[in-house]
Design a protein around this motif. Structure first.
Motif, short mmCIF file in Angstrom:
data_model
loop_
_atom_site.label_atom_id
_atom_site.label_comp_id
_atom_site.label_asym_id
_atom_site.label_seq_id
_atom_site.Cartn_x
_atom_site.Cartn_y
_atom_site.Cartn_z
N MET B 200 -8.05 61.83 -12.14
CA MET B 200 -8.04 60.32 -12.43
C MET B 200 -8.49 59.51 -11.12
O MET B 200 -8.70 58.22 -11.44
CB MET B 200 -6.54 59.94 -12.75
N ALA B 234 -11.61 64.15 -16.33
CA ALA B 234 -11.27 62.93 -17.01
C ALA B 234 -12.43 62.71 -18.17
O ALA B 234 -13.46 63.01 -18.16
CB ALA B 234 -11.51 61.93 -16.12
N ASP B 406 3.75 59.38 -14.45
CA ASP B 406 2.72 58.39 -14.21
C ASP B 406 1.47 58.24 -14.38
O ASP B 406 0.78 57.10 -14.69
CB ASP B 406 2.87 58.15 -12.46
N LEU B 407 0.76 59.58 -14.44
CA LEU B 407 -0.77 59.54 -14.92
C LEU B 407 -0.81 59.11 -16.19
O LEU B 407 -1.98 58.82 -16.61
CB LEU B 407 -1.13 60.90 -14.70
N ARG B 408 0.14 58.98 -16.94
CA ARG B 408 0.01 58.67 -18.33
C ARG B 408 0.54 57.37 -18.64
O ARG B 408 0.39 56.58 -19.64
CB ARG B 408 0.98 59.53 -19.28
N LYS B 409 0.91 56.59 -17.57
CA LYS B 409 1.17 54.96 -17.78
C LYS B 409 0.23 54.38 -17.03
O LYS B 409 0.23 53.10 -17.57
CB LYS B 409 2.55 54.99 -16.87
N PHE B 410 -0.39 54.63 -16.15
CA PHE B 410 -1.46 53.88 -15.41
C PHE B 410 -2.96 54.30 -15.67
O PHE B 410 -3.52 55.02 -14.95
CB PHE B 410 -1.21 53.75 -14.02
N GLY B 411 -3.42 53.96 -17.03
CA GLY B 411 -4.70 54.11 -17.40
C GLY B 411 -4.88 55.81 -17.65
O GLY B 411 -5.85 56.39 -17.23
N SER B 412 -4.06 55.97 -18.68
CA SER B 412 -4.20 57.45 -19.04
C SER B 412 -5.64 57.62 -20.04
O SER B 412 -5.88 56.83 -20.56
CB SER B 412 -3.10 57.77 -20.14
N VAL B 413 -5.87 58.85 -19.86
CA VAL B 413 -7.61 59.04 -20.66
C VAL B 413 -7.33 60.40 -21.03
O VAL B 413 -6.55 61.38 -20.62
CB VAL B 413 -8.60 58.86 -19.46
N PRO B 414 -8.05 60.65 -22.00
CA PRO B 414 -8.26 61.99 -22.57
C PRO B 414 -8.75 63.04 -21.37
O PRO B 414 -9.74 62.63 -20.71
CB PRO B 414 -9.37 61.96 -23.63
#
Lengths: 450, 450
Positions: B200, B234, B406-414
């Motif tokens: 990320m 990412a 947190d990685l899925r809260k702040f600009g999560s991407v496939p």
């Protein structure tokens, strides 16, 4: 048949794509607006580019989407690459479409100042900031330079084990773990002894992995888990070892100067000081260094039995501490190797100097600008009986070191090596304040999360 | 100013030095005599060359020294490089001088057969043998190919920590150690979760380090300490992930075919089987694989409550074991990726297939020739609530995984990634019998020395 992912465009490729329509996948670093214009600073890990949304030129949905973006929102942005001399990377994007993956709300790390503890707690996010990102790219370049250098010079990578049955240097503190029915195992402090065995098989080898020190050091230069590269060379004497260390460090630094200029500028590093790191470096013996301390009136603070401290002339035979090293390095703008230390302050496996048995054929490389020791190395004791005597003298288990003594029984040869601490080197090259910033997820005595 | 060590000649450089007088530094692999001739097989880690001593042409001391040499004695040999078509490297040395460093006596590993336990006890010496030496050189080449591939494709190395506060996959067995006042720390089983945070920040990353499993497995495929490389990307979906894995494995194998031909021949490897490892590889879904097992009458041995075993049709939902994987691979001469496994047999962080929620977007790559699984990977769950639900379902600590959420809260991407086991890959490429031969100092449940 090229894979689809090979057609993905990254920001660092943009200078070669002027005039093309591209889609970038990344995160919003910053967003500002002015009348009908919205400016999105997009980062994708490879770089940063400004994307310009001009409301009259795009669908209303796109203009609205642009306005809704917050820091660290994830987006794919399609647009035309336009040359723009004033932009940092020389290009900007004229946006035609936006696909929002997620709007981030209340991103904890804002452009304002945060305390170190807060940032360390959020290391998984802190890594995204411009400065940390630049440090991590320099770190990756340093490690690439290390490997390329050894691969170019006929070295073979030989991984030393992490789990070991005993301490490499008996005295230091170790992390220990239960190992099935075999008792305790310890996390390695150095791969050197194994690298010596490997060098007898492959000639020139390097071992490169994490090493561990369970020391309660709280300085800016200590981690409990850090990466170390350790070359070991059959038929190299101390002079060869020092020559190799100089070639090696010059290569790493100049590789970064050539390949990380953008990152070093981002970090505000004085690149001219790195450009000056060219061979030959400085060299002096330990004895010469002590004489220099005397001549320059650099004293040693010595604690008295009553608790008070007095200043004394530096006594030959003591190990240098940071104050002495820093004093010595004030005169130099490139690294200095100090060699031939008193045997009592160095490890048991170092070879005695045949011309002065008070000292061993050790060498440490000190980096300039207060960076301190980055390399420690030596010619190894290759005489079986001398090594056995040293093992006994140190109170180490002769049985556990039998395999290591074997290397002196079956075709012993002069051999040398050294260890370079990756984090100390990256700290020096980047000019980072603290060693915790130069490893992705630092481990210190008071930190093991995230 | 070139360093002295750069002028040292190694055996692999000899083909370019025909006619020159050189000095080689190495060890005696073998010595034979015939009349006035003594033949010394010298190895120096870079290769092996035959050195010929013709008594009438040399000083008596040199002829005597040649005769005194034993297996693994260390020597410097000076002589002229002569082209010799019949010699393995195309050259031989006509000896003019010999300097003996040490005569080795009673070297324990002789050309005769030794038991595995004896060889493992003497691993520090066993590494010098032709076969082990060749395996180690292939290992170094595999690791170089891994790094070169990622460096070429815009990846940045981001080291994940070894000491971690919790298990990546909650269920497996871990090595643990006391960590100062912070309680227990565990040796990592995978750097993946940290690599996701790094991706990320830097887009495409790879983490490459030792990983640990305190499993009591005694198979030919298990080590307690092994090296794993884990790319994480990412904006890559499962298809991109599989494409990358194919490109990557093809690159590694073809790099070895091109750069390790001599070593592979030494090992008796059928190189044509490696040359065939070219994209596209085979692919099938887990469900298709189960259907194939049914169609080909490959049964599952199932233990009954009374202790007897019966053979049943392979039930959809069970994980494949080695027998199923081997059966499936009998039809293929290059790797096969099996994808979309039942969610219950795979880790919590894998993304559900939107078109079939019974399965996750996982993929394993199986290598041919009975080599088994070399890669495991997946598209990661990028939805915060779905991941949180999975963490709860697995009984993992939500608090400890907060940073990961947190990685899925702040600009999560496939995003997607995979792990490749270095030792399993080297075992496959070299054709080694047992995984203990493909790492310099193997660690198994019953071995931690030397």
């Amino acid at each position: 048949m090229a894979s689809r992912y090979q057609s993905y465009t990254t920001i660092e490729q943009l200078p070669a794509r002027v005039g093309d329509t591209v889609t970038l996948n990344g995160w919003v670093q910053d967003k500002t607006g002015k009348g009908k214009l919205t400016f999105i600073k997009l980062r994708d890990g490879s770089g940063m580019v400004q994307c310009v949304v001009f409301k009259p030129s795009v669908e209303e949905r796109v203009a609205d989407d642009a306005k809704s973006l917050t820091q660290e929102s994830s987006v794919s942005i399609t647009g035309t690459v336009r040359a723009e001399e004033r932009a940092p990377g020389g290009v900007e994007i004229d946006v035609t479409d936006i696909k929002i993956w997620q709007i981030a709300s209340e991103y904890p790390i804002t452009p304002k100042e945060h305390g170190v503890e807060f940032l360390m707690e959020h290391r998984h996010l802190w890594l995204r900031s411009t400065r940390q990102h630049a440090i991590m790219r320099v770190r990756a370049a340093v490690i690439k330079a290390i490997r390329d250098f050894f691969d170019m010079h006929g070295f073979k990578l030989m991984d030393s084990p992490i789990l070991t049955p005993n301490a490499c240097e008996g005295t230091s503190t170790l992390f220990e773990t239960e190992y099935f029915d075999l008792g305790k195992a310890y996390l390695t402090q150095s791969g050197q002894l194994y690298a010596e065995a490997s060098a007898m098989a492959l000639g020139r080898v390097y071992t490169f992995g994490p090493t561990f020190r369970a020391e309660k050091s709280k300085t800016r230069r200590h981690l409990t888990e850090f990466w170390m590269v350790e070359p070991e060379m059959a038929y190299f004497d101390l002079n060869d070892d020092m020559d190799l260390a100089e070639d090696f460090v010059e290569y790493i630094v100049q590789y970064c100067v050539q390949n990380c200029r953008k990152e070093l500028e981002t970090l505000g590093r004085d690149i001219s000081k790195l450009e000056a790191v060219k061979r030959p470096f400085h060299r002096m013996s330990y004895t010469e260094a002590v004489e220099w301390l005397h001549a320059n009136n650099v004293k040693l603070n010595k604690k008295q039995p009553d608790g008070t401290e007095i200043q004394i002339d530096f006594p030959w035979g003591e190990d240098f501490g940071a104050p002495q090293e820093e004093a010595i390095m004030t005169q130099f703008d490139k690294p200095c190797i100090i060699h031939r230390y008193p045997s009592e302050v160095k490890a048991f496996y170092m070879k005695r100097d045949p011309s002065d048995p008070r000292v061993v054929l050790a060498m440490d490389m000190l980096a300039p600008e207060g960076a301190g020791e980055i390399i420690g190395g030596s010619q190894r004791e290759d005489d079986h009986d001398a090594l056995q005597e040293r093992i006994r003298h140190e109170g180490l288990s002769e049985e556990e070191f039998q395999w290591y003594l074997d290397l002196r029984k079956f075709g012993s040869v002069p051999h040398s090596g050294f260890g370079l601490g990756v984090e100390r080197t990256v700290k020096w090259i980047t000019g980072a304040d603290h060693i915790r910033e130069v490893i992705p997820f630092p481990r210190m005595i008071y930190r093991i999360v995230p």
